[in-house]
Every structure is written in structure tokens, then in C-alpha cells.
Design an enzyme around this catalytic site. Sequence first.
Site, PDB file in Angstrom:
ATOM      1  CD  GLU A 253      26.284  59.115 -14.163  1.00  0.00           C
ATOM      2  OE1 GLU A 253      27.101  58.212 -14.443  1.00  0.00           O
ATOM      3  OE2 GLU A 253      26.601  60.310 -14.091  1.00  0.00           O
ATOM      4  CB  CYS A 287      26.689  50.711 -13.990  1.00  0.00           C
ATOM      5  SG  CYS A 287      27.533  51.764 -12.811  1.00  0.00           S
TER       6      CYS A 287
HETATM    7  P1  NAD Z   1      15.791  50.796 -15.901  1.00  0.00           P
HETATM    8  O1  NAD Z   1      16.309  51.696 -16.974  1.00  0.00           O
HETATM    9  O2  NAD Z   1      14.850  49.729 -16.292  1.00  0.00           O
HETATM   10  O3  NAD Z   1      15.003  51.671 -14.795  1.00  0.00           O
HETATM   11  C1  NAD Z   1      15.631  52.738 -14.124  1.00  0.00           C
HETATM   12  C2  NAD Z   1      14.555  53.672 -13.576  1.00  0.00           C
HETATM   13  O4  NAD Z   1      13.855  54.275 -14.662  1.00  0.00           O
HETATM   14  C3  NAD Z   1      13.499  53.004 -12.721  1.00  0.00           C
HETATM   15  O5  NAD Z   1      13.176  53.861 -11.647  1.00  0.00           O
HETATM   16  C4  NAD Z   1      12.316  52.865 -13.687  1.00  0.00           C
HETATM   17  O6  NAD Z   1      11.069  52.792 -13.029  1.00  0.00           O
HETATM   18  C5  NAD Z   1      12.442  54.148 -14.480  1.00  0.00           C
HETATM   19  N1  NAD Z   1      11.838  54.131 -15.819  1.00  0.00           N
HETATM   20  C6  NAD Z   1      11.583  53.062 -16.603  1.00  0.00           C
HETATM   21  N2  NAD Z   1      11.087  53.466 -17.808  1.00  0.00           N
HETATM   22  C7  NAD Z   1      11.026  54.820 -17.763  1.00  0.00           C
HETATM   23  C8  NAD Z   1      10.630  55.827 -18.694  1.00  0.00           C
HETATM   24  N3  NAD Z   1      10.189  55.499 -19.913  1.00  0.00           N
HETATM   25  N4  NAD Z   1      10.737  57.119 -18.322  1.00  0.00           N
HETATM   26  C9  NAD Z   1      11.215  57.462 -17.119  1.00  0.00           C
HETATM   27  N5  NAD Z   1      11.603  56.564 -16.180  1.00  0.00           N
HETATM   28  C10 NAD Z   1      11.511  55.251 -16.505  1.00  0.00           C
HETATM   29  O7  NAD Z   1      17.075  50.224 -15.152  1.00  0.00           O
HETATM   30  P2  NAD Z   1      17.145  49.208 -13.922  1.00  0.00           P
HETATM   31  O8  NAD Z   1      16.773  47.845 -14.408  1.00  0.00           O
HETATM   32  O9  NAD Z   1      16.423  49.753 -12.740  1.00  0.00           O
HETATM   33  O10 NAD Z   1      18.706  49.245 -13.573  1.00  0.00           O
HETATM   34  C11 NAD Z   1      19.660  48.525 -14.270  1.00  0.00           C
HETATM   35  C12 NAD Z   1      20.387  49.399 -15.258  1.00  0.00           C
HETATM   36  O11 NAD Z   1      20.940  50.534 -14.585  1.00  0.00           O
HETATM   37  C13 NAD Z   1      21.572  48.714 -15.898  1.00  0.00           C
HETATM   38  O12 NAD Z   1      21.617  48.995 -17.267  1.00  0.00           O
HETATM   39  C14 NAD Z   1      22.770  49.338 -15.188  1.00  0.00           C
HETATM   40  O13 NAD Z   1      23.963  49.291 -15.903  1.00  0.00           O
HETATM   41  C15 NAD Z   1      22.293  50.717 -14.971  1.00  0.00           C
HETATM   42  N6  NAD Z   1      23.034  51.381 -13.893  1.00  0.00           N
HETATM   43  C16 NAD Z   1      23.889  52.385 -14.214  1.00  0.00           C
HETATM   44  C17 NAD Z   1      24.650  53.010 -13.219  1.00  0.00           C
HETATM   45  C18 NAD Z   1      25.567  54.143 -13.549  1.00  0.00           C
HETATM   46  O14 NAD Z   1      26.003  54.835 -12.647  1.00  0.00           O
HETATM   47  N7  NAD Z   1      25.875  54.367 -14.805  1.00  0.00           N
HETATM   48  C19 NAD Z   1      24.529  52.588 -11.905  1.00  0.00           C
HETATM   49  C20 NAD Z   1      23.648  51.562 -11.617  1.00  0.00           C
HETATM   50  C21 NAD Z   1      22.897  50.971 -12.620  1.00  0.00           C
END
Ligand code: NAD
Length: 484
Positions: A253, A287
Site C-alpha cells: 500500500e 496517502c
Molecule cells: P517509508 O516507506 O519510509 O517507511 C515505511 C516503513 O517501512 C517503516 O516502518 C520503515 O521503517 C520501513 N522500512 C524502511 N525501509 C525499509 C526497507 N528497506 N525494508 C523494509 N522496511 C523498510 O514510509 P513512511 O515515511 O513511514 O510513510 C509515508 C509513506 O507511506 C507515504 O508515501 C504514504 O503515501 C505512504 N502511505 C500509504 C498508505 C496506503 O494505504 N497506501 C497509507 C499511509 C501511508
Amino acid sequence: MTRPHLDHLLNYIDGSWQPSAGGHVGINLNPANTDDIIGEFSESVAADVTAAIDAAVAAQPGWDAVGPVARAEVLSRVRRLVEERIDEFACAITREQGKRLSEATGEVTRSLAILDFTIGEARRMNGITTPAEEPRTVAMTFRRPLGVVGLITPWNFPMAIPMWKVAPALLAGCGAVLKPSPLTPLTSALLVQAFADAGVPTGILNLIQGGREAGEALVADPRVAGISFTGSLPVGQAINRAGAGRLMRTQLELGGKNALIVLEDANLDAAVDAIIYGAFGQSGQRCSATSRIIVDRKVHDALLSRLVPRVQAMRIGRGDQDWADIGPVVNDEREQACLDAVGKAVAEGAQIACGGKAVTLDTPGYFVEPTVLTNVAWDSELAQEEVFGPVVSVIACDGYDEAMRISNSVRYGMSGTIFTQNPSLMFQALQDFEAGMLHVNRPGVGSYVHLPHVGAKSSQLGAPECSPDVWNFYTDLRSACIKY
Ligand code: NAD
């Protein structure tokens, strides 16, 4: 029952709170007041993740054996505990994520709705029986738990997103390792404690605090049958690449660049209400947040003359100040990203109708003015890339066709919204939007827990979350033919 030490958040592995094997800690700060140090949390290493997966692998068959109705009874107890602890959860969300207390309370009550829906599914998670090709034969399908799953979550909905992963994972009979964002470790600790207090068996739900290192270790372990991930597109792509070799199931997502189209016959007051809520609610950190207003030139000025004064009147404050209309963004990086996006857009010819600056309040925090930019070119970086903050672009167009072409010009496809009184165009838009969650004459954010949380194009991959479609991630489908 042990409680997590709230100022020193540990991992929860195999039924006990444990420090990280690496001994490193991160600091959890209040984004509305960085003098308020909420506490430390474990910065987990691969060994912690391995221990959590060991526990889940050992416990999962027993949990599978009890069946969905008994598992739902545990979720019912979780529901009662969350309801008793609404204020504790809401205060934790506001303190570490920043959103307004009313928004945080809304997130907790949405988590209750997720539990309600999931508990009910225990008696509905059906297969089918179908005619067989031979006589005296029954043909049917049924579902089996996927196995051990990794649940990786972002910071913007620190309770609802973990809940809409953990609850169906557990109901399906999976063992789970939750790896929340390092920006919101407290809410997830409280959440996991509620599951533990409700009697989830040892090893079935494990919590690993920390960031990328822990996330990567979770994705890399071949015993993890699936990763449900919510977060940014680049990390989702990295997870997909890492799991592709072993055909790991993913539910990704991802981000959005969501359009709200205003046609010439739109109710402009209703459109402005929807923009205020969709673009600036939760400081634009959703998002599905409205980030592009695509408006017919014939009503462009009339819309702005209603919108801009409303945005200028918004009061910026801490989430715990009940008069505040908008709270902080989550950290310095997000604040800088918003300011950089505005600066770049202005250099490319956009105009600031209001906002555009950081704000200093009596507590040191990450406050950005709610910002409206006009004269934004549809193909500029601001109009194409996610900002994830309280910044909205206004793009002028001529008529429905151009509006829809601009709406679909981005790589994302999370939500799409249209304001029009024309029933024919309402239904045409549902066909034309290249986006997953569609809204007509209402804000472009928020959907029901029994509807799929679904995106198109680069916003999503795999089975959607929420709704009965979620079982296509957490379970394997089997078919069977029984001769009698
Ligand atoms: P992010 O991708 O930086 O991090 C998300 C999670 O992934 C965190 O727990 C982080 O520690 C982990 N992570 C980071 N690098 C990783 C890797 N290489 N392997 C595995 N895990 C890893 O996102 P964020 O800054 O926490 O959130 C914001 C983003 O989330 C925005 O792009 C937003 O649009 C998206 N989002 C999407 C939805 C949806 O339902 N589609 C909902 C909320 C947020």
C-alpha cells in the site's frame, strides 16, 4: 501481566518484552514540542527479527488449530480493552505523531470498527461448493492461513494501519511480526500490549521496534510467507525486489498524488469543505490526501475566493490544543520536504495563494502553514510527486476531458474525487479515474472498513486491505474434490 516500559520501549518477542540484542536505542520525540522527549525505543537488529520469527513459526500451528471463531473471541477481548483505553491510545498518537486529538480519537474508533468487521468475518470467511464433473463427488474451495507474515507500517496512522494488518492476520490463523515506524513506537507498543492482555497466545504476535535494518531482516527471512507493507513507493519496490526470488507474497500500500476535480457546475462550497478536510486534515499526511485541485477555468477564481480565506483562517497549533485546526508535520525531514516543494514550484512559475512557510510557535516543533499554490503546471514536479504535507496545488483546465487527462497523468492512483451536479459525468468519472478509491461530491479521503482500501498503478500491489478481499493476502485458497 507485564506492561511495556513506556519511556523505554522494548521488543515483544515470544510473549515477553525484551531489549534489542544490539543494545541500540532511538529517541521518540513529540513533533509539536521537541523539548518533550517521549522516550527511547529499541533499534532492532537482525538477531531480534530472527528471534521473533522463531517464536511465530513455533506458535502458528497451534493458533491455526483453534479455528477462526475461537480466534475472533480473542479479538473481541482486544476490542473491549481498546475501548477502555481510547484516551490512552489517542493521547499517545497525538504526542508522538502530532495529529489533533480529535483526529487521533477518530483513528482509535476506526480501529474499533476494523475489529468489529474482522470479528464478524470469522463466521463468513467462506469458500464455495460447486458442481463436480463426476457423479457422487463434492467440489469445494476453502482457505488456509498463509503462515508467518511480516507487517511493516508507516507513522501516519500508527494505530489504524497496524490494526488493519494485525487483526486479519490473527483471525486468519497466521503468526505475525509487526515492525512499525521508528517515528511512532509508543502506539504500537500499547497496541501489542492490548493483544497480549486479551490472551493472544505466546509467539503469535511479536513486535520489533526500529527502522530499515529490522525491516530488511524481516523481508529477507525465507520463513516469512508474506509481507504486508504500507509506506513509500521506493521502499515498497525494494521489498518486492527482495522477495521476488522466492515468490514471497506482498501486499503493498504505497503513495498517492490525489486529484479533486471541480467542474463548472460543482457546488463550490461543498468542494471547499472537501478540500479543507482532504488536503489539510492530519496536516496532509495521508496517502489519500487531496494534493491536486483540478478546476475548470470558468469557476477557478470563484473557487479560490472561497478557499483561500478559509485556509488563511486555519489556526496552527499543537494536537493537544483543542482550538487548533491543523497540527504539526511529523518531523524535520517532512517540514523541509514541504518547504522545498513550495520553493521549487515557485521557481517553476507557481504562485503562493496562501501559506508556504514554516511557523514558529511557543513550543519548538515542525509546523508548516497550510499552503495553496496556484498556476501549477500539470507536469511540474509539484503536480507529479507526493509531498505528504499540507500543500495543495491548483491546476486550471477546460472541461471534463482535460480534467480527467490531468488527473490520470501521474504514476500514482490512490484516490480520485469529482465535484459535479451532472449524473452522467459522475458515473463517467468512475469509469475514467485511474485510481482505486473514488469519491463523488464528498471528500477524497476515508473509506469504510468493509470496502477495499485499494489503489491503482504505483499506489498498490497485491490483495487490498480491509473488506473481505483482505483474505486473499492472509490466506491460501485450496480447491478439493471429494468422491463419496
Ligand atoms: P517509508 O516507506 O519510509 O517507511 C515505511 C516503513 O517501512 C517503516 O516502518 C520503515 O521503517 C520501513 N522500512 C524502511 N525501509 C525499509 C526497507 N528497506 N525494508 C523494509 N522496511 C523498510 O514510509 P513512511 O515515511 O513511514 O510513510 C509515508 C509513506 O507511506 C507515504 O508515501 C504514504 O503515501 C505512504 N502511505 C500509504 C498508505 C496506503 O494505504 N497506501 C497509507 C499511509 C501511508
